[in-house]
Every structure is written in structure tokens, then in C-alpha cells.
Write an enzyme that holds these catalytic residues in place. Sequence first.
Site, PDB file in Angstrom:
ATOM      1  N   LYS A 173     -22.357  39.792  56.790  1.00 30.15           N
ATOM      2  CA  LYS A 173     -21.607  39.250  57.186  1.00 30.15           C
ATOM      3  C   LYS A 173     -20.910  37.811  56.317  1.00 30.15           C
ATOM      4  O   LYS A 173     -19.727  37.258  56.755  1.00 30.15           O
ATOM      5  CB  LYS A 173     -22.345  38.429  58.632  1.00 30.15           C
ATOM      6  CG  LYS A 173     -23.566  37.807  58.119  1.00 30.15           C
ATOM      7  CD  LYS A 173     -23.834  36.618  59.480  1.00 30.15           C
ATOM      8  CE  LYS A 173     -25.082  36.183  58.840  1.00 30.15           C
ATOM      9  NZ  LYS A 173     -25.367  34.511  59.541  1.00 30.15           N
ATOM     10  N   LYS A 183     -23.193  46.164  50.200  1.00 33.95           N
ATOM     11  CA  LYS A 183     -23.414  46.644  51.799  1.00 33.95           C
ATOM     12  C   LYS A 183     -22.345  45.324  52.431  1.00 33.95           C
ATOM     13  O   LYS A 183     -21.983  44.605  52.386  1.00 33.95           O
ATOM     14  CB  LYS A 183     -25.253  45.461  52.183  1.00 33.95           C
ATOM     15  CG  LYS A 183     -25.658  46.497  51.980  1.00 33.95           C
ATOM     16  CD  LYS A 183     -27.251  45.673  51.601  1.00 33.95           C
ATOM     17  CE  LYS A 183     -27.920  44.691  53.099  1.00 33.95           C
ATOM     18  NZ  LYS A 183     -29.159  44.020  53.671  1.00 33.95           N
ATOM     19  N   LYS A 203     -37.361  34.971  47.111  1.00 36.85           N
ATOM     20  CA  LYS A 203     -35.792  34.151  48.257  1.00 36.85           C
ATOM     21  C   LYS A 203     -36.057  32.556  47.242  1.00 36.85           C
ATOM     22  O   LYS A 203     -35.164  31.822  47.836  1.00 36.85           O
ATOM     23  CB  LYS A 203     -36.083  34.130  49.075  1.00 36.85           C
ATOM     24  CG  LYS A 203     -35.813  35.146  50.213  1.00 36.85           C
ATOM     25  CD  LYS A 203     -36.204  34.965  51.732  1.00 36.85           C
ATOM     26  CE  LYS A 203     -35.542  36.023  52.971  1.00 36.85           C
ATOM     27  NZ  LYS A 203     -35.605  36.184  54.200  1.00 36.85           N
TER      28      LYS A 203
END
Length: 338
Positions: A203, A200, A117
Site C-alpha cells: 500500500k 512486494k 524496525k
Amino acid sequence: MTSQRIVSGIQPTGQLHLGNYLGALRNWVRMQQALAPGDQAFYFIADLHAITVFQDPATLRQATREMAAALIASGIDPARATLFSHSQVPEHAELAWVLGCVARVGWLNRMTQFKEKSGKDREGASVGLYTYPVLQAADVLLYKATHVPVGEDQKQHLELARDIAIKFNTDYGVEIFPLPEPTIPPTAPRVRSLRDGTQKMSKSDPSEQSRINLTDTPDQILAKLRKARTDPEPLPASEAGLAGRPEAENLVRIFAALTGRSANDICAEFAGRGFADFKPALAEVVIAALAPVSARLRDLLAHPDEIDRLLAEGAARARETAARTLAEVHRAVGFLCP
Ligand code: TRP
């Protein structure tokens, strides 16, 4: 057998889709349904974790409500499972401080999620992103969790929570924390984008066509599935024939997951038929599964006060347990106690 305490958190992401539903949401509901008398489940929306990267405040608030609503709409019963948002139970942050003094820098340096991250700009990442796994340890240890349903990507954080629990118990000569077990859901399929079977369902995909949202109407679901990308071959006679056909595999797996049947079984039923036949059948299955969820979801979202009330009630209940554990911890480490 001793009673189970199931604890899990999920980050508030707005715009929930079929992938979320077949992943964490449905698994939490299953675990709630399997609770025996004396067992407890604590489910929370991890808004404290969300702000480890900047969130627009209004968006975060809305996403928290949406996640709570989606959980309830999917079958989480706030009367059976304690459902709350992280930030409304201040004991999480308080315990995280103490556990941060138990965890070692070397342990955190090994966390792969932080490395992913923070990317190349590690110096520019927030301190919260670095200590994120300590807060996660506090999340589960606060309720003396025995079972923690998480995805594969969270296993390392759970192992850290166990290490922290062991070191705390040893350093202070207590047995406050049992060791939490990660429980990885066995059957959660990885739901893929309807436009590209190698990606995947997400959103953040700019194409609305790529995902089925929990708020989609039956017409929208049917239209999206009709347009879903596939290859020109008919359906194979068995699961093995899906290899190398990511879009076909995705659609079959969604069908299987929603009906509780095996992918092999679905292939056998549709063997040799084209997607023009399969897609409407799949749409029927998806619509039947999601219709009650989306109706309840839309109803809840129209009443944000009701969502807030349910979460506040959950937080009050969670705090009873949380405060008890925190008091034990304070006593153990030598803080003045009332
Ligand atoms: N880190 C988890 C995730 O991103 C969410 C989470 C926060 C969590 N606290 C937790 C999961 C405690 C399990 C237990 O998926």
C-alpha cells in the site's frame, strides 16, 4: 483430540490489496471454515501494536474499521469467529504487564524485528516497540491459544511466547498456559507489485498501478492488469520456465492462487501464448474472485456504525474468556482476588 483455539492478530493497515487478501485474510477464513464443534477462533486487529510507531489518530481509526470490514468481506463470520480490536479488550495490556515481568531482557534483545524496525536509531525507538513481542505473547496466551496462524516473519515472536508460557508455568508451579504452535500457511504466494516483480505489492507504493485494491472496480482491475509489466517472451510450458522472470511468475502465481490450480497447470494451458492473451484471462479470474469481496467491503464501509457494533460485540465475547484467564493469572502470582 482436544479442541483447538486459534488466535491471530493483524495490524490495521488501510487500503487493502490483493496481496493482503491472498495472505492473512484468506488464510484466516480457511481456518475459520475448518473449525470443528468446540473449536474457537479469536481474530483481532492489533491497534495496540500499531501505535508502537506514531499513527495519526483519525487514520488509525479508519484503518481499524477498514481492516475489520475487509476481514468480514473476505468471509470472516463474526458469529463463528470472535472478531475485535485489541484496545477494546483491556485484558491484553494487563496480561502483557505480568508477562513483561516474566520475560527476560536478554530474550527481547534477540528479537530481529525490533532490530529491523528500530534501525540505526535504537535509542529513539519507543519502549512499546521494544516490548511489542511481550504484548504479542499476551495476545495469544490470554486465550490459551493452541494454534497461531502467522507469516514466517512472526515465528520468532511465537517462540518467545512459548518461552514466556513455559517460564510462567514453571515459576508459579501452574499449568495455565498451553504452548501455542505457529501454523505457517502453506500456499500463500508472495504477491508482487504489478510494476516491478522484485518488489512486494504494497500500500505504500506511490504508484496506484502497482496494486489491485480490494475496492477496485472491474474496469480498474482490467486496466491495471493490462498495463502490468511483463517481459516480451510468451508463457513457458511449465513452472520451471518462470525462473528469472519475476513479473511473469507473479501473474501466473496470482492466477494459480485464485483458482486453486498449480502454476504448472496454468503454464501448460497458456504455453507459447503471449501476455496479451493471458492478461484478460487473469483479469476475469481476479474480478470473479474479488467482486463479491469488494461489493461487501464497499457496503460495510458505507456503514461504519455497523462495523463498530460488530467489533464491540466481538470484544464483549472475547472479554469473557480473557477475564477468566487473567483471574487465574492474578491468583497464581499472588494478587488479592475477589
Ligand atoms: N505482530 C503481528 C504482525 O505484525 C500481528 C500480531 C499481533 C499477532 N498480535 C498477534 C499475530 C498475535 C499473531 C498472534 O503480523
